[in-house]
Design a protein around this motif. Structure first.
Motif, PDB file in Angstrom:
ATOM      1  N   VAL A   1       0.816  -1.214   0.000  1.00 32.13           N
ATOM      2  CA  VAL A   1       0.000   0.000   0.000  1.00 32.13           C
ATOM      3  C   VAL A   1       0.850   1.263   0.000  1.00 32.13           C
ATOM      4  N   THR A   2       2.092   1.165   0.413  1.00 29.71           N
ATOM      5  CA  THR A   2       2.957   2.341   0.451  1.00 29.71           C
ATOM      6  C   THR A   2       3.061   2.967  -0.941  1.00 29.71           C
ATOM      7  N   GLY A   3       2.757   4.263  -1.012  1.00 31.36           N
ATOM      8  CA  GLY A   3       2.836   4.966  -2.285  1.00 31.36           C
ATOM      9  C   GLY A   3       1.600   4.856  -3.147  1.00 31.36           C
ATOM     10  N   SER A   4       0.634   4.022  -2.754  1.00 29.08           N
ATOM     11  CA  SER A   4      -0.604   3.895  -3.538  1.00 29.08           C
ATOM     12  C   SER A   4      -1.583   4.986  -3.122  1.00 29.08           C
ATOM     13  N   THR A   5      -2.693   5.071  -3.842  1.00 28.85           N
ATOM     14  CA  THR A   5      -3.673   6.135  -3.611  1.00 28.85           C
ATOM     15  C   THR A   5      -4.943   5.566  -3.010  1.00 28.85           C
TER      16      THR A   5
ATOM     17  N   LEU B   1     -12.231  11.159  -7.901  1.00 29.20           N
ATOM     18  CA  LEU B   1     -11.670  10.260  -6.891  1.00 29.20           C
ATOM     19  C   LEU B   1     -11.681   8.813  -7.379  1.00 29.20           C
ATOM     20  N   LEU B   2     -12.785   8.389  -7.957  1.00 34.11           N
ATOM     21  CA  LEU B   2     -12.901   7.007  -8.426  1.00 34.11           C
ATOM     22  C   LEU B   2     -11.868   6.691  -9.504  1.00 34.11           C
ATOM     23  N   GLU B   3     -11.628   7.637 -10.380  1.00 31.71           N
ATOM     24  CA  GLU B   3     -10.698   7.404 -11.486  1.00 31.71           C
ATOM     25  C   GLU B   3      -9.244   7.304 -11.025  1.00 31.71           C
ATOM     26  N   GLN B   4      -8.917   7.929  -9.905  1.00 36.50           N
ATOM     27  CA  GLN B   4      -7.514   8.027  -9.492  1.00 36.50           C
ATOM     28  C   GLN B   4      -7.114   7.063  -8.374  1.00 36.50           C
ATOM     29  N   SER B   5      -8.072   6.406  -7.734  1.00 32.86           N
ATOM     30  CA  SER B   5      -7.783   5.670  -6.503  1.00 32.86           C
ATOM     31  C   SER B   5      -7.458   4.197  -6.746  1.00 32.86           C
ATOM     32  N   ASP B   6      -6.482   3.703  -6.004  1.00 29.48           N
ATOM     33  CA  ASP B   6      -6.192   2.271  -5.986  1.00 29.48           C
ATOM     34  C   ASP B   6      -7.107   1.553  -4.997  1.00 29.48           C
TER      35      ASP B   6
ATOM     36  N   GLU C   1     -17.337   1.448 -13.620  1.00 31.56           N
ATOM     37  CA  GLU C   1     -16.737   1.731 -14.927  1.00 31.56           C
ATOM     38  C   GLU C   1     -15.636   2.783 -14.814  1.00 31.56           C
ATOM     39  N   LEU C   2     -15.785   3.697 -13.843  1.00 32.85           N
ATOM     40  CA  LEU C   2     -14.787   4.744 -13.660  1.00 32.85           C
ATOM     41  C   LEU C   2     -13.570   4.259 -12.889  1.00 32.85           C
ATOM     42  N   MET C   3     -13.754   3.270 -12.041  1.00 36.96           N
ATOM     43  CA  MET C   3     -12.647   2.786 -11.203  1.00 36.96           C
ATOM     44  C   MET C   3     -11.607   2.040 -12.029  1.00 36.96           C
ATOM     45  N   ARG C   4     -10.406   1.976 -11.513  1.00 41.81           N
ATOM     46  CA  ARG C   4      -9.318   1.271 -12.181  1.00 41.81           C
ATOM     47  C   ARG C   4      -9.542  -0.245 -12.103  1.00 41.81           C
ATOM     48  N   PRO C   5      -9.132  -0.973 -13.116  1.00 41.74           N
ATOM     49  CA  PRO C   5      -9.264  -2.442 -13.054  1.00 41.74           C
ATOM     50  C   PRO C   5      -8.390  -3.066 -11.971  1.00 41.74           C
ATOM     51  N   THR C   6      -7.459  -2.293 -11.442  1.00 40.27           N
ATOM     52  CA  THR C   6      -6.593  -2.766 -10.350  1.00 40.27           C
ATOM     53  C   THR C   6      -7.079  -2.275  -8.982  1.00 40.27           C
ATOM     54  N   ALA C   7      -8.236  -1.642  -8.954  1.00 37.96           N
ATOM     55  CA  ALA C   7      -8.722  -1.011  -7.724  1.00 37.96           C
ATOM     56  C   ALA C   7      -9.493  -1.987  -6.840  1.00 37.96           C
ATOM     57  N   THR C   8      -9.527  -1.658  -5.554  1.00 37.74           N
ATOM     58  CA  THR C   8     -10.271  -2.430  -4.564  1.00 37.74           C
ATOM     59  C   THR C   8     -11.305  -1.531  -3.897  1.00 37.74           C
ATOM     60  N   LEU C   9     -12.519  -2.038  -3.749  1.00 33.89           N
ATOM     61  CA  LEU C   9     -13.579  -1.314  -3.041  1.00 33.89           C
ATOM     62  C   LEU C   9     -13.655  -1.827  -1.611  1.00 33.89           C
ATOM     63  N   ILE C  10     -13.678  -0.904  -0.660  1.00 33.93           N
ATOM     64  CA  ILE C  10     -13.781  -1.252   0.763  1.00 33.93           C
ATOM     65  C   ILE C  10     -14.972  -0.509   1.341  1.00 33.93           C
TER      66      ILE C  10
END
Length: 326
Positions: free
Chosen positions: A147-151, A202-207, A229-238
């Motif tokens: 997570v270090t350095g991620s958004t 926010l959705l477009e930029q967040s990991d 659709e806006l979130m990154r394919p590498t993103a996680t929803l919490i």
């Protein structure tokens, strides 16, 4: 000796009742009446009960119950959310509602970070590798994310959201947030957070996207197909807010088609999910049982604040945490 106020509770102990270890403290201030006792002898108790201690949705507070409690003054909710209560209907009976928002923030923020870290490091899969009877050596090609350095993008920057930001900063994460009202600049600087006026940015930029909003008509299903659709394919929803903030059908689809990488959910809609729900079978999903405040210290703080709130109403004193109908 003055008689203690009569308090209605669902039960004492068990999965739906007042925590057993809190009983002694509560009995110093109240005469506890369980719902079973009340239903068996309404004539004796109906006019004597002046307060209700509500743990979540365990005790259904409807018009029929309120009509049977003519001297009820206050409903003390243990927790921040009151979306399970019909505040307008309750107010017609002249009954006040209180909650405990400050008491839940740290424990809930801790769980948010627990879910983030567990998902990032693929903890469940790692445990399986470690305990599997088939494991003879640990594979060097088994890797996860750091997570270090991620958004991290925090949607809802109230008490819980701000505590999450404090913890994320310690992990050297870039912090974005979206809120109905922007925080003061000094508060943003204190945690290194950047405000996104549009949630889409926010959705477009967040990991990692963390939901920490209250459930309202505006936030219900706010995370649906368009959001995924806006979130990154590498993103996680919490999600540590309320399950109904997320469209679960859209979430399943997004996880299946790779629109997002993973989800870590402490809350769902309904709770618990039906035992055949797809989310229960997905390897890229972590589920916990609405346990954001489920620590001994947090639950005791919540209980004690409920007592403070209720006694303030009964004695006509300033109420620490009264909930007003919006």
């Amino acid at each position: 000796m003055e008689e203690l106020p009569f308090m209605l509770v669902k039960e004492i102990g068990g999965p739906s009742g007042v925590v057993a270890e809190h009983e002694e403290f509560l009995k110093k201030h109240f005469r506890l009446i369980t719902l079973k006792e009340f239903m068996e002898d309404k004539t004796h108790f109906s006019e004597r009960i002046t307060c209700i201690f509500g743990w979540g949705v365990k005790l259904k507070i409807d018009q029929e119950l309120l009509q049977s409690l003519p001297n009820l003054k206050v409903i003390g909710v243990a927790g921040a959310g009151v979306d399970h209560l019909d505040l307008k209907m309750i107010s017609t009976f002249g009954v006040k509602v209180t909650n405990t928002p400050q008491e839940v923030t740290s424990a809930t923020a801790d769980l948010a970070m627990t879910l983030l870290l567990a998902s990032a490091r693929d903890l469940l899969a790692g445990i399986q590798v470690a305990v599997s009877p088939d494991t003879e050596t640990y594979p060097l090609n088994w890797m996860s994310d750091e997570v270090t350095g991620s958004t991290v993008g925090i949607i809802g920057m109230g008490g819980v959201g701000y505590k999450i930001a404090e913890r994320a900063r310690a992990f050297e994460m870039k912090i974005l947030y979206h809120n109905r009202h922007r925080r003061k600049e000094e508060e943003e600087r204190a945690v290194g957070a950047t405000y996104c006026e549009k949630v889409e940015d926010l959705l477009e930029q967040s990991d990692y996207v963390i939901l920490a909003v209250t459930l309202t008509s505006e936030t219900a299903n706010m995370i649906g197909k368009r959001a995924f659709e806006l979130m990154r394919p590498t993103a996680t929803l919490i999600n540590i807010s309320r399950g109904a903030v997320v469209d679960h059908n859209a979430l399943v689809e997004a996880l299946q088609n790779g629109s997002i990488k993973a989800a870590a959910l402490d809350v769902t809609f309904p709770e618990p999910l039906p035992r055949n729900h797809p989310l229960l079978k997905m390897k890229n999903v972590i589920l916990t049982p609405h346990s954001g405040t489920a620590t001994h210290h947090c639950r005791r703080r919540m209980m004690m604040k409920v007592v403070d709130n209720i006694l303030a109403v009964i004695h006509g004193q300033p109420i620490p945490n009264e909930v007003f109908q919006k």
